[in-house]
Scaffold this motif. Structure first.
Motif, PDB file in Angstrom:
ATOM      1  N   GLU A   1      -2.705  23.565  65.121  1.00 23.14           N
ATOM      2  CA  GLU A   1      -3.342  23.276  66.409  1.00 23.14           C
ATOM      3  C   GLU A   1      -3.731  24.553  67.138  1.00 23.14           C
ATOM      4  OE1 GLU A   1      -0.422  21.039  68.511  1.00 23.14           O
ATOM      5  OE2 GLU A   1      -0.627  19.291  67.219  1.00 23.14           O
ATOM      6  N   LEU A   2      -2.892  25.584  67.015  1.00 23.98           N
ATOM      7  CA  LEU A   2      -3.114  26.829  67.747  1.00 23.98           C
ATOM      8  C   LEU A   2      -3.996  27.818  66.987  1.00 23.98           C
ATOM      9  CD1 LEU A   2       0.483  27.361  69.185  1.00 23.98           C
ATOM     10  CD2 LEU A   2      -1.525  26.466  70.363  1.00 23.98           C
ATOM     11  N   GLY A   3      -4.302  27.510  65.730  1.00 25.93           N
ATOM     12  CA  GLY A   3      -5.221  28.343  64.970  1.00 25.93           C
ATOM     13  C   GLY A   3      -4.634  29.614  64.406  1.00 25.93           C
ATOM     14  N   CYS A   4      -3.384  29.577  63.987  1.00 24.55           N
ATOM     15  CA  CYS A   4      -2.780  30.752  63.358  1.00 24.55           C
ATOM     16  C   CYS A   4      -2.017  30.318  62.112  1.00 24.55           C
ATOM     17  CB  CYS A   4      -1.883  31.500  64.337  1.00 24.55           C
ATOM     18  SG  CYS A   4      -0.467  30.585  64.919  1.00 24.55           S
ATOM     19  N   SER A   5      -1.474  31.281  61.390  1.00 24.15           N
ATOM     20  CA  SER A   5      -0.801  30.982  60.127  1.00 24.15           C
ATOM     21  C   SER A   5       0.654  30.574  60.345  1.00 24.15           C
ATOM     22  CB  SER A   5      -0.844  32.209  59.217  1.00 24.15           C
ATOM     23  OG  SER A   5      -0.024  33.232  59.739  1.00 24.15           O
ATOM     24  N   ARG A   6       1.233  29.965  59.317  1.00 21.53           N
ATOM     25  CA  ARG A   6       2.657  29.620  59.364  1.00 21.53           C
ATOM     26  C   ARG A   6       3.503  30.878  59.516  1.00 21.53           C
ATOM     27  NH1 ARG A   6       3.987  25.199  54.677  1.00 21.53           N
ATOM     28  NH2 ARG A   6       2.508  23.657  55.380  1.00 21.53           N
ATOM     29  N   ALA A   7       3.128  31.923  58.798  1.00 18.37           N
ATOM     30  CA  ALA A   7       3.886  33.182  58.869  1.00 18.37           C
ATOM     31  C   ALA A   7       3.930  33.707  60.300  1.00 18.37           C
ATOM     32  CB  ALA A   7       3.281  34.226  57.936  1.00 18.37           C
ATOM     33  N   THR A   8       2.802  33.637  60.980  1.00 17.71           N
ATOM     34  CA  THR A   8       2.749  34.080  62.376  1.00 17.71           C
ATOM     35  C   THR A   8       3.626  33.199  63.252  1.00 17.71           C
ATOM     36  OG1 THR A   8       0.532  34.979  62.093  1.00 17.71           O
ATOM     37  CG2 THR A   8       1.217  34.457  64.348  1.00 17.71           C
ATOM     38  N   GLY A   9       3.572  31.896  63.044  1.00 24.24           N
ATOM     39  CA  GLY A   9       4.402  30.975  63.824  1.00 24.24           C
ATOM     40  C   GLY A   9       5.882  31.250  63.636  1.00 24.24           C
ATOM     41  N   TYR A  10       6.287  31.436  62.387  1.00 23.46           N
ATOM     42  CA  TYR A  10       7.700  31.716  62.120  1.00 23.46           C
ATOM     43  C   TYR A  10       8.112  33.090  62.644  1.00 23.46           C
ATOM     44  CZ  TYR A  10       8.477  27.493  59.418  1.00 23.46           C
ATOM     45  OH  TYR A  10       8.630  26.177  59.048  1.00 23.46           O
ATOM     46  N   LYS A  11       7.189  34.047  62.638  1.00 22.68           N
ATOM     47  CA  LYS A  11       7.487  35.378  63.184  1.00 22.68           C
ATOM     48  C   LYS A  11       7.819  35.270  64.671  1.00 22.68           C
ATOM     49  CE  LYS A  11       4.117  38.058  64.430  1.00 22.68           C
ATOM     50  NZ  LYS A  11       2.953  38.982  64.418  1.00 22.68           N
ATOM     51  N   TRP A  12       6.975  34.559  65.424  1.00 21.23           N
ATOM     52  CA  TRP A  12       7.208  34.434  66.861  1.00 21.23           C
ATOM     53  C   TRP A  12       8.441  33.591  67.163  1.00 21.23           C
ATOM     54  CZ3 TRP A  12       5.525  38.127  69.460  1.00 21.23           C
ATOM     55  CH2 TRP A  12       4.311  38.727  69.181  1.00 21.23           C
ATOM     56  N   LEU A  13       8.694  32.598  66.348  1.00 23.22           N
ATOM     57  CA  LEU A  13       9.897  31.786  66.520  1.00 23.22           C
ATOM     58  C   LEU A  13      11.149  32.636  66.292  1.00 23.22           C
ATOM     59  CD1 LEU A  13      11.014  28.948  67.068  1.00 23.22           C
ATOM     60  CD2 LEU A  13      10.836  28.510  64.609  1.00 23.22           C
ATOM     61  N   ALA A  14      11.141  33.471  65.269  1.00 22.54           N
ATOM     62  CA  ALA A  14      12.282  34.351  64.984  1.00 22.54           C
ATOM     63  C   ALA A  14      12.482  35.366  66.102  1.00 22.54           C
ATOM     64  CB  ALA A  14      12.080  35.066  63.656  1.00 22.54           C
ATOM     65  N   ARG A  15      11.403  35.936  66.615  1.00 18.21           N
ATOM     66  CA  ARG A  15      11.528  36.898  67.720  1.00 18.21           C
ATOM     67  C   ARG A  15      12.080  36.226  68.964  1.00 18.21           C
ATOM     68  NH1 ARG A  15       6.281  40.927  67.733  1.00 18.21           N
ATOM     69  NH2 ARG A  15       6.567  41.726  65.619  1.00 18.21           N
ATOM     70  N   TRP A  16      11.626  34.992  69.223  1.00 18.30           N
ATOM     71  CA  TRP A  16      12.128  34.270  70.394  1.00 18.30           C
ATOM     72  C   TRP A  16      13.618  33.979  70.241  1.00 18.30           C
ATOM     73  CZ3 TRP A  16      14.154  29.297  70.795  1.00 18.30           C
ATOM     74  CH2 TRP A  16      14.384  28.867  72.103  1.00 18.30           C
ATOM     75  N   ARG A  17      14.036  33.572  69.054  1.00 17.14           N
ATOM     76  CA  ARG A  17      15.457  33.285  68.823  1.00 17.14           C
ATOM     77  C   ARG A  17      16.308  34.542  68.948  1.00 17.14           C
ATOM     78  NH1 ARG A  17      14.415  28.955  64.021  1.00 17.14           N
ATOM     79  NH2 ARG A  17      14.389  27.124  65.379  1.00 17.14           N
ATOM     80  N   ALA A  18      15.793  35.674  68.539  1.00 19.32           N
ATOM     81  CA  ALA A  18      16.542  36.930  68.581  1.00 19.32           C
ATOM     82  C   ALA A  18      16.552  37.558  69.970  1.00 19.32           C
ATOM     83  CB  ALA A  18      15.965  37.925  67.575  1.00 19.32           C
ATOM     84  N   GLU A  19      15.417  37.462  70.701  1.00 22.82           N
ATOM     85  CA  GLU A  19      15.268  38.208  71.945  1.00 22.82           C
ATOM     86  C   GLU A  19      14.958  37.363  73.171  1.00 22.82           C
ATOM     87  OE1 GLU A  19      12.423  41.369  71.339  1.00 22.82           O
ATOM     88  OE2 GLU A  19      12.979  41.500  69.221  1.00 22.82           O
TER      89      GLU A  19
END
Length: 60
Positions: A33-51
């Protein structure tokens, strides 16, 4: 400020987190829906969980 080719701004990253964590939706559906890759989505999810929300801001 996001680089000119960035698909997600800080607002878009927060929206991704809200839809995945808050609404319980699959990452694959939200990133489509947001127009980006799964890798990008998981990257931001991991950063949010960490920081937390500070991890969603651009890095130099």
């Amino acid at each position: 400020m996001a680089h000119r080719n960035a698909r997600l701004t800080v607002h878009g990253r927060r929206l991704l987190i809200q839809r995945v964590v808050g609404d319980g939706r699959p990452v694959a559906h939200v990133v489509a829906e947001l127009g980006c890759s799964r890798a990008t989505g998981y990257k931001w999810l991991a950063r949010w969980r960490a920081e937390g929300h500070a991890g969603l801001h651009d890095r130099s």
